[in-house]
Scaffold this active site. Structure first.
Site, PDB file in Angstrom:
ATOM      1  N   HIS A 246      -1.171  -5.819   1.323  1.00 12.96           N
ATOM      2  CA  HIS A 246      -2.383  -6.635   1.197  1.00 12.96           C
ATOM      3  C   HIS A 246      -2.084  -7.872   0.359  1.00 12.96           C
ATOM      4  CE1 HIS A 246      -5.552  -3.552   2.478  1.00 12.96           C
ATOM      5  NE2 HIS A 246      -5.919  -4.678   3.050  1.00 12.96           N
TER       6      HIS A 246
ATOM      7  N   GLU B  32       0.836  -1.197   0.000  1.00 17.46           N
ATOM      8  CA  GLU B  32       0.000   0.000   0.000  1.00 17.46           C
ATOM      9  C   GLU B  32       0.874   1.250   0.000  1.00 17.46           C
ATOM     10  OE1 GLU B  32      -3.103   0.034  -0.426  1.00 17.46           O
ATOM     11  OE2 GLU B  32      -3.586  -2.088  -0.122  1.00 17.46           O
TER      12      GLU B  32
ATOM     13  N   CYS C  10      -7.129  -2.436   8.044  1.00 15.34           N
ATOM     14  CA  CYS C  10      -5.768  -2.484   7.494  1.00 15.34           C
ATOM     15  C   CYS C  10      -5.214  -1.077   7.379  1.00 15.34           C
ATOM     16  CB  CYS C  10      -5.766  -3.201   6.149  1.00 15.34           C
ATOM     17  SG  CYS C  10      -6.162  -4.950   6.350  1.00 15.34           S
TER      18      CYS C  10
HETATM   19  N1  PCA Z   1      -8.052  -7.281   5.909  1.00 17.79           N
HETATM   20  C1  PCA Z   1      -8.962  -6.214   6.286  1.00 17.79           C
HETATM   21  C2  PCA Z   1      -8.896  -6.170   7.776  1.00 17.79           C
HETATM   22  C3  PCA Z   1      -8.254  -7.423   8.216  1.00 17.79           C
HETATM   23  C4  PCA Z   1      -7.663  -7.995   6.994  1.00 17.79           C
HETATM   24  O1  PCA Z   1      -6.911  -8.971   6.947  1.00 17.79           O
HETATM   25  C5  PCA Z   1      -8.672  -4.907   5.558  1.00 17.79           C
HETATM   26  O2  PCA Z   1      -8.270  -4.967   4.396  1.00 17.79           O
HETATM   27  O3  PCA Z   1      -8.885  -3.832   6.111  1.00 17.79           O
END
Ligand code: PCA
Length: 199
Positions: free
Chosen positions: A166, A80, A142
């Site tokens: 992610h 990100e 996240c």
């Molecule tokens: N993904 C979520 C919250 C926990 C996770 O593993 C997110 O993308 O915010």
């Protein structure tokens, strides 16, 4: 030896498995690229997650932080670029649904990742693993932990690589709910590749 705090999340919403948990557990207490890895699993709870993250940072004083989360539906590993000062999205695991509130009342609107996100993408791709930078981490948990860690380092004038990656769903998760997925071994390899990019 330098220390890396590597966090993952518990399952949430309609995802009975969170593949980040197994990766964090597998890499916890191992050594990679000159870093001792300290693993932590965070709850999907807006009232607790930030606090838990800060507790881990204060307890271990890590030289770098990489947080991992599941982005079900994404097809690539996605570091990100930015975290925004906003809590929004669906309900968390306690049933709380945020409504666009700020994470830190007087905090800046956003923070850029201080991880070498371009190097991570290049290294993953060279390793045969599809990766690209994501320009939004959403406004759910996240984004929340990414913002909290970056805010802590900024407030304390600490120049330490910190950010969020992610991951797509694992095949195990796709067996439960049809979606694009990767082998768990590839997800773990992607995370290892990212760690090898740390300075
Ligand atoms: N993904 C979520 C919250 C926990 C996770 O593993 C997110 O993308 O915010």
């Amino acid at each position: 030896m330098k220390k890396l705090l590597l966090t993952g999340f518990e399952p949430f919403l309609d995802n009975p498995i969170n593949p980040t948990m197994a990766i964090v557990k597998a890499l916890d207490q191992t050594e990679l690229n000159g870093y001792q890895i300290i693993g932590g699993i965070l709850p999907v709870d807006f009232s607790k997650t930030g606090e838990e993250m800060l507790k881990l940072i204060e307890a271990h004083d890590p030289d770098a932080v990489i947080s991992l989360g599941l982005a079900a539906g994404r097809t690539q590993l996605t570091p990100e670029r930015i975290a925004i000062n906003c809590n929004d999205g669906p309900v968390d695991n306690t049933g709380h649904k945020p409504d666009g509130e700020k994470i830190i009342a007087d905090g800046p609107d956003g923070y850029f990742s201080t991880l070498p996100i371009k190097d991570i993408v290049s290294a993953c791709r060279e390793n045969g693993l599809p990766a690209k930078i994501s320009n939004t981490a959403g406004a759910y948990l996240c984004n929340h932990v990414m913002y909290q860690a970056l805010h802590f380092f900024a407030q304390n004038n600490l120049d330490r690589p910190s950010g969020f990656i992610h991951l797509p769903a694992s095949h195990e998760l796709a067996l439960e709910k049809s979606q694009a997925s990767w082998a768990s071994s590839d997800l773990k390899e992607g995370v290892i590749t990212a760690i090898t990019c740390l300075p």
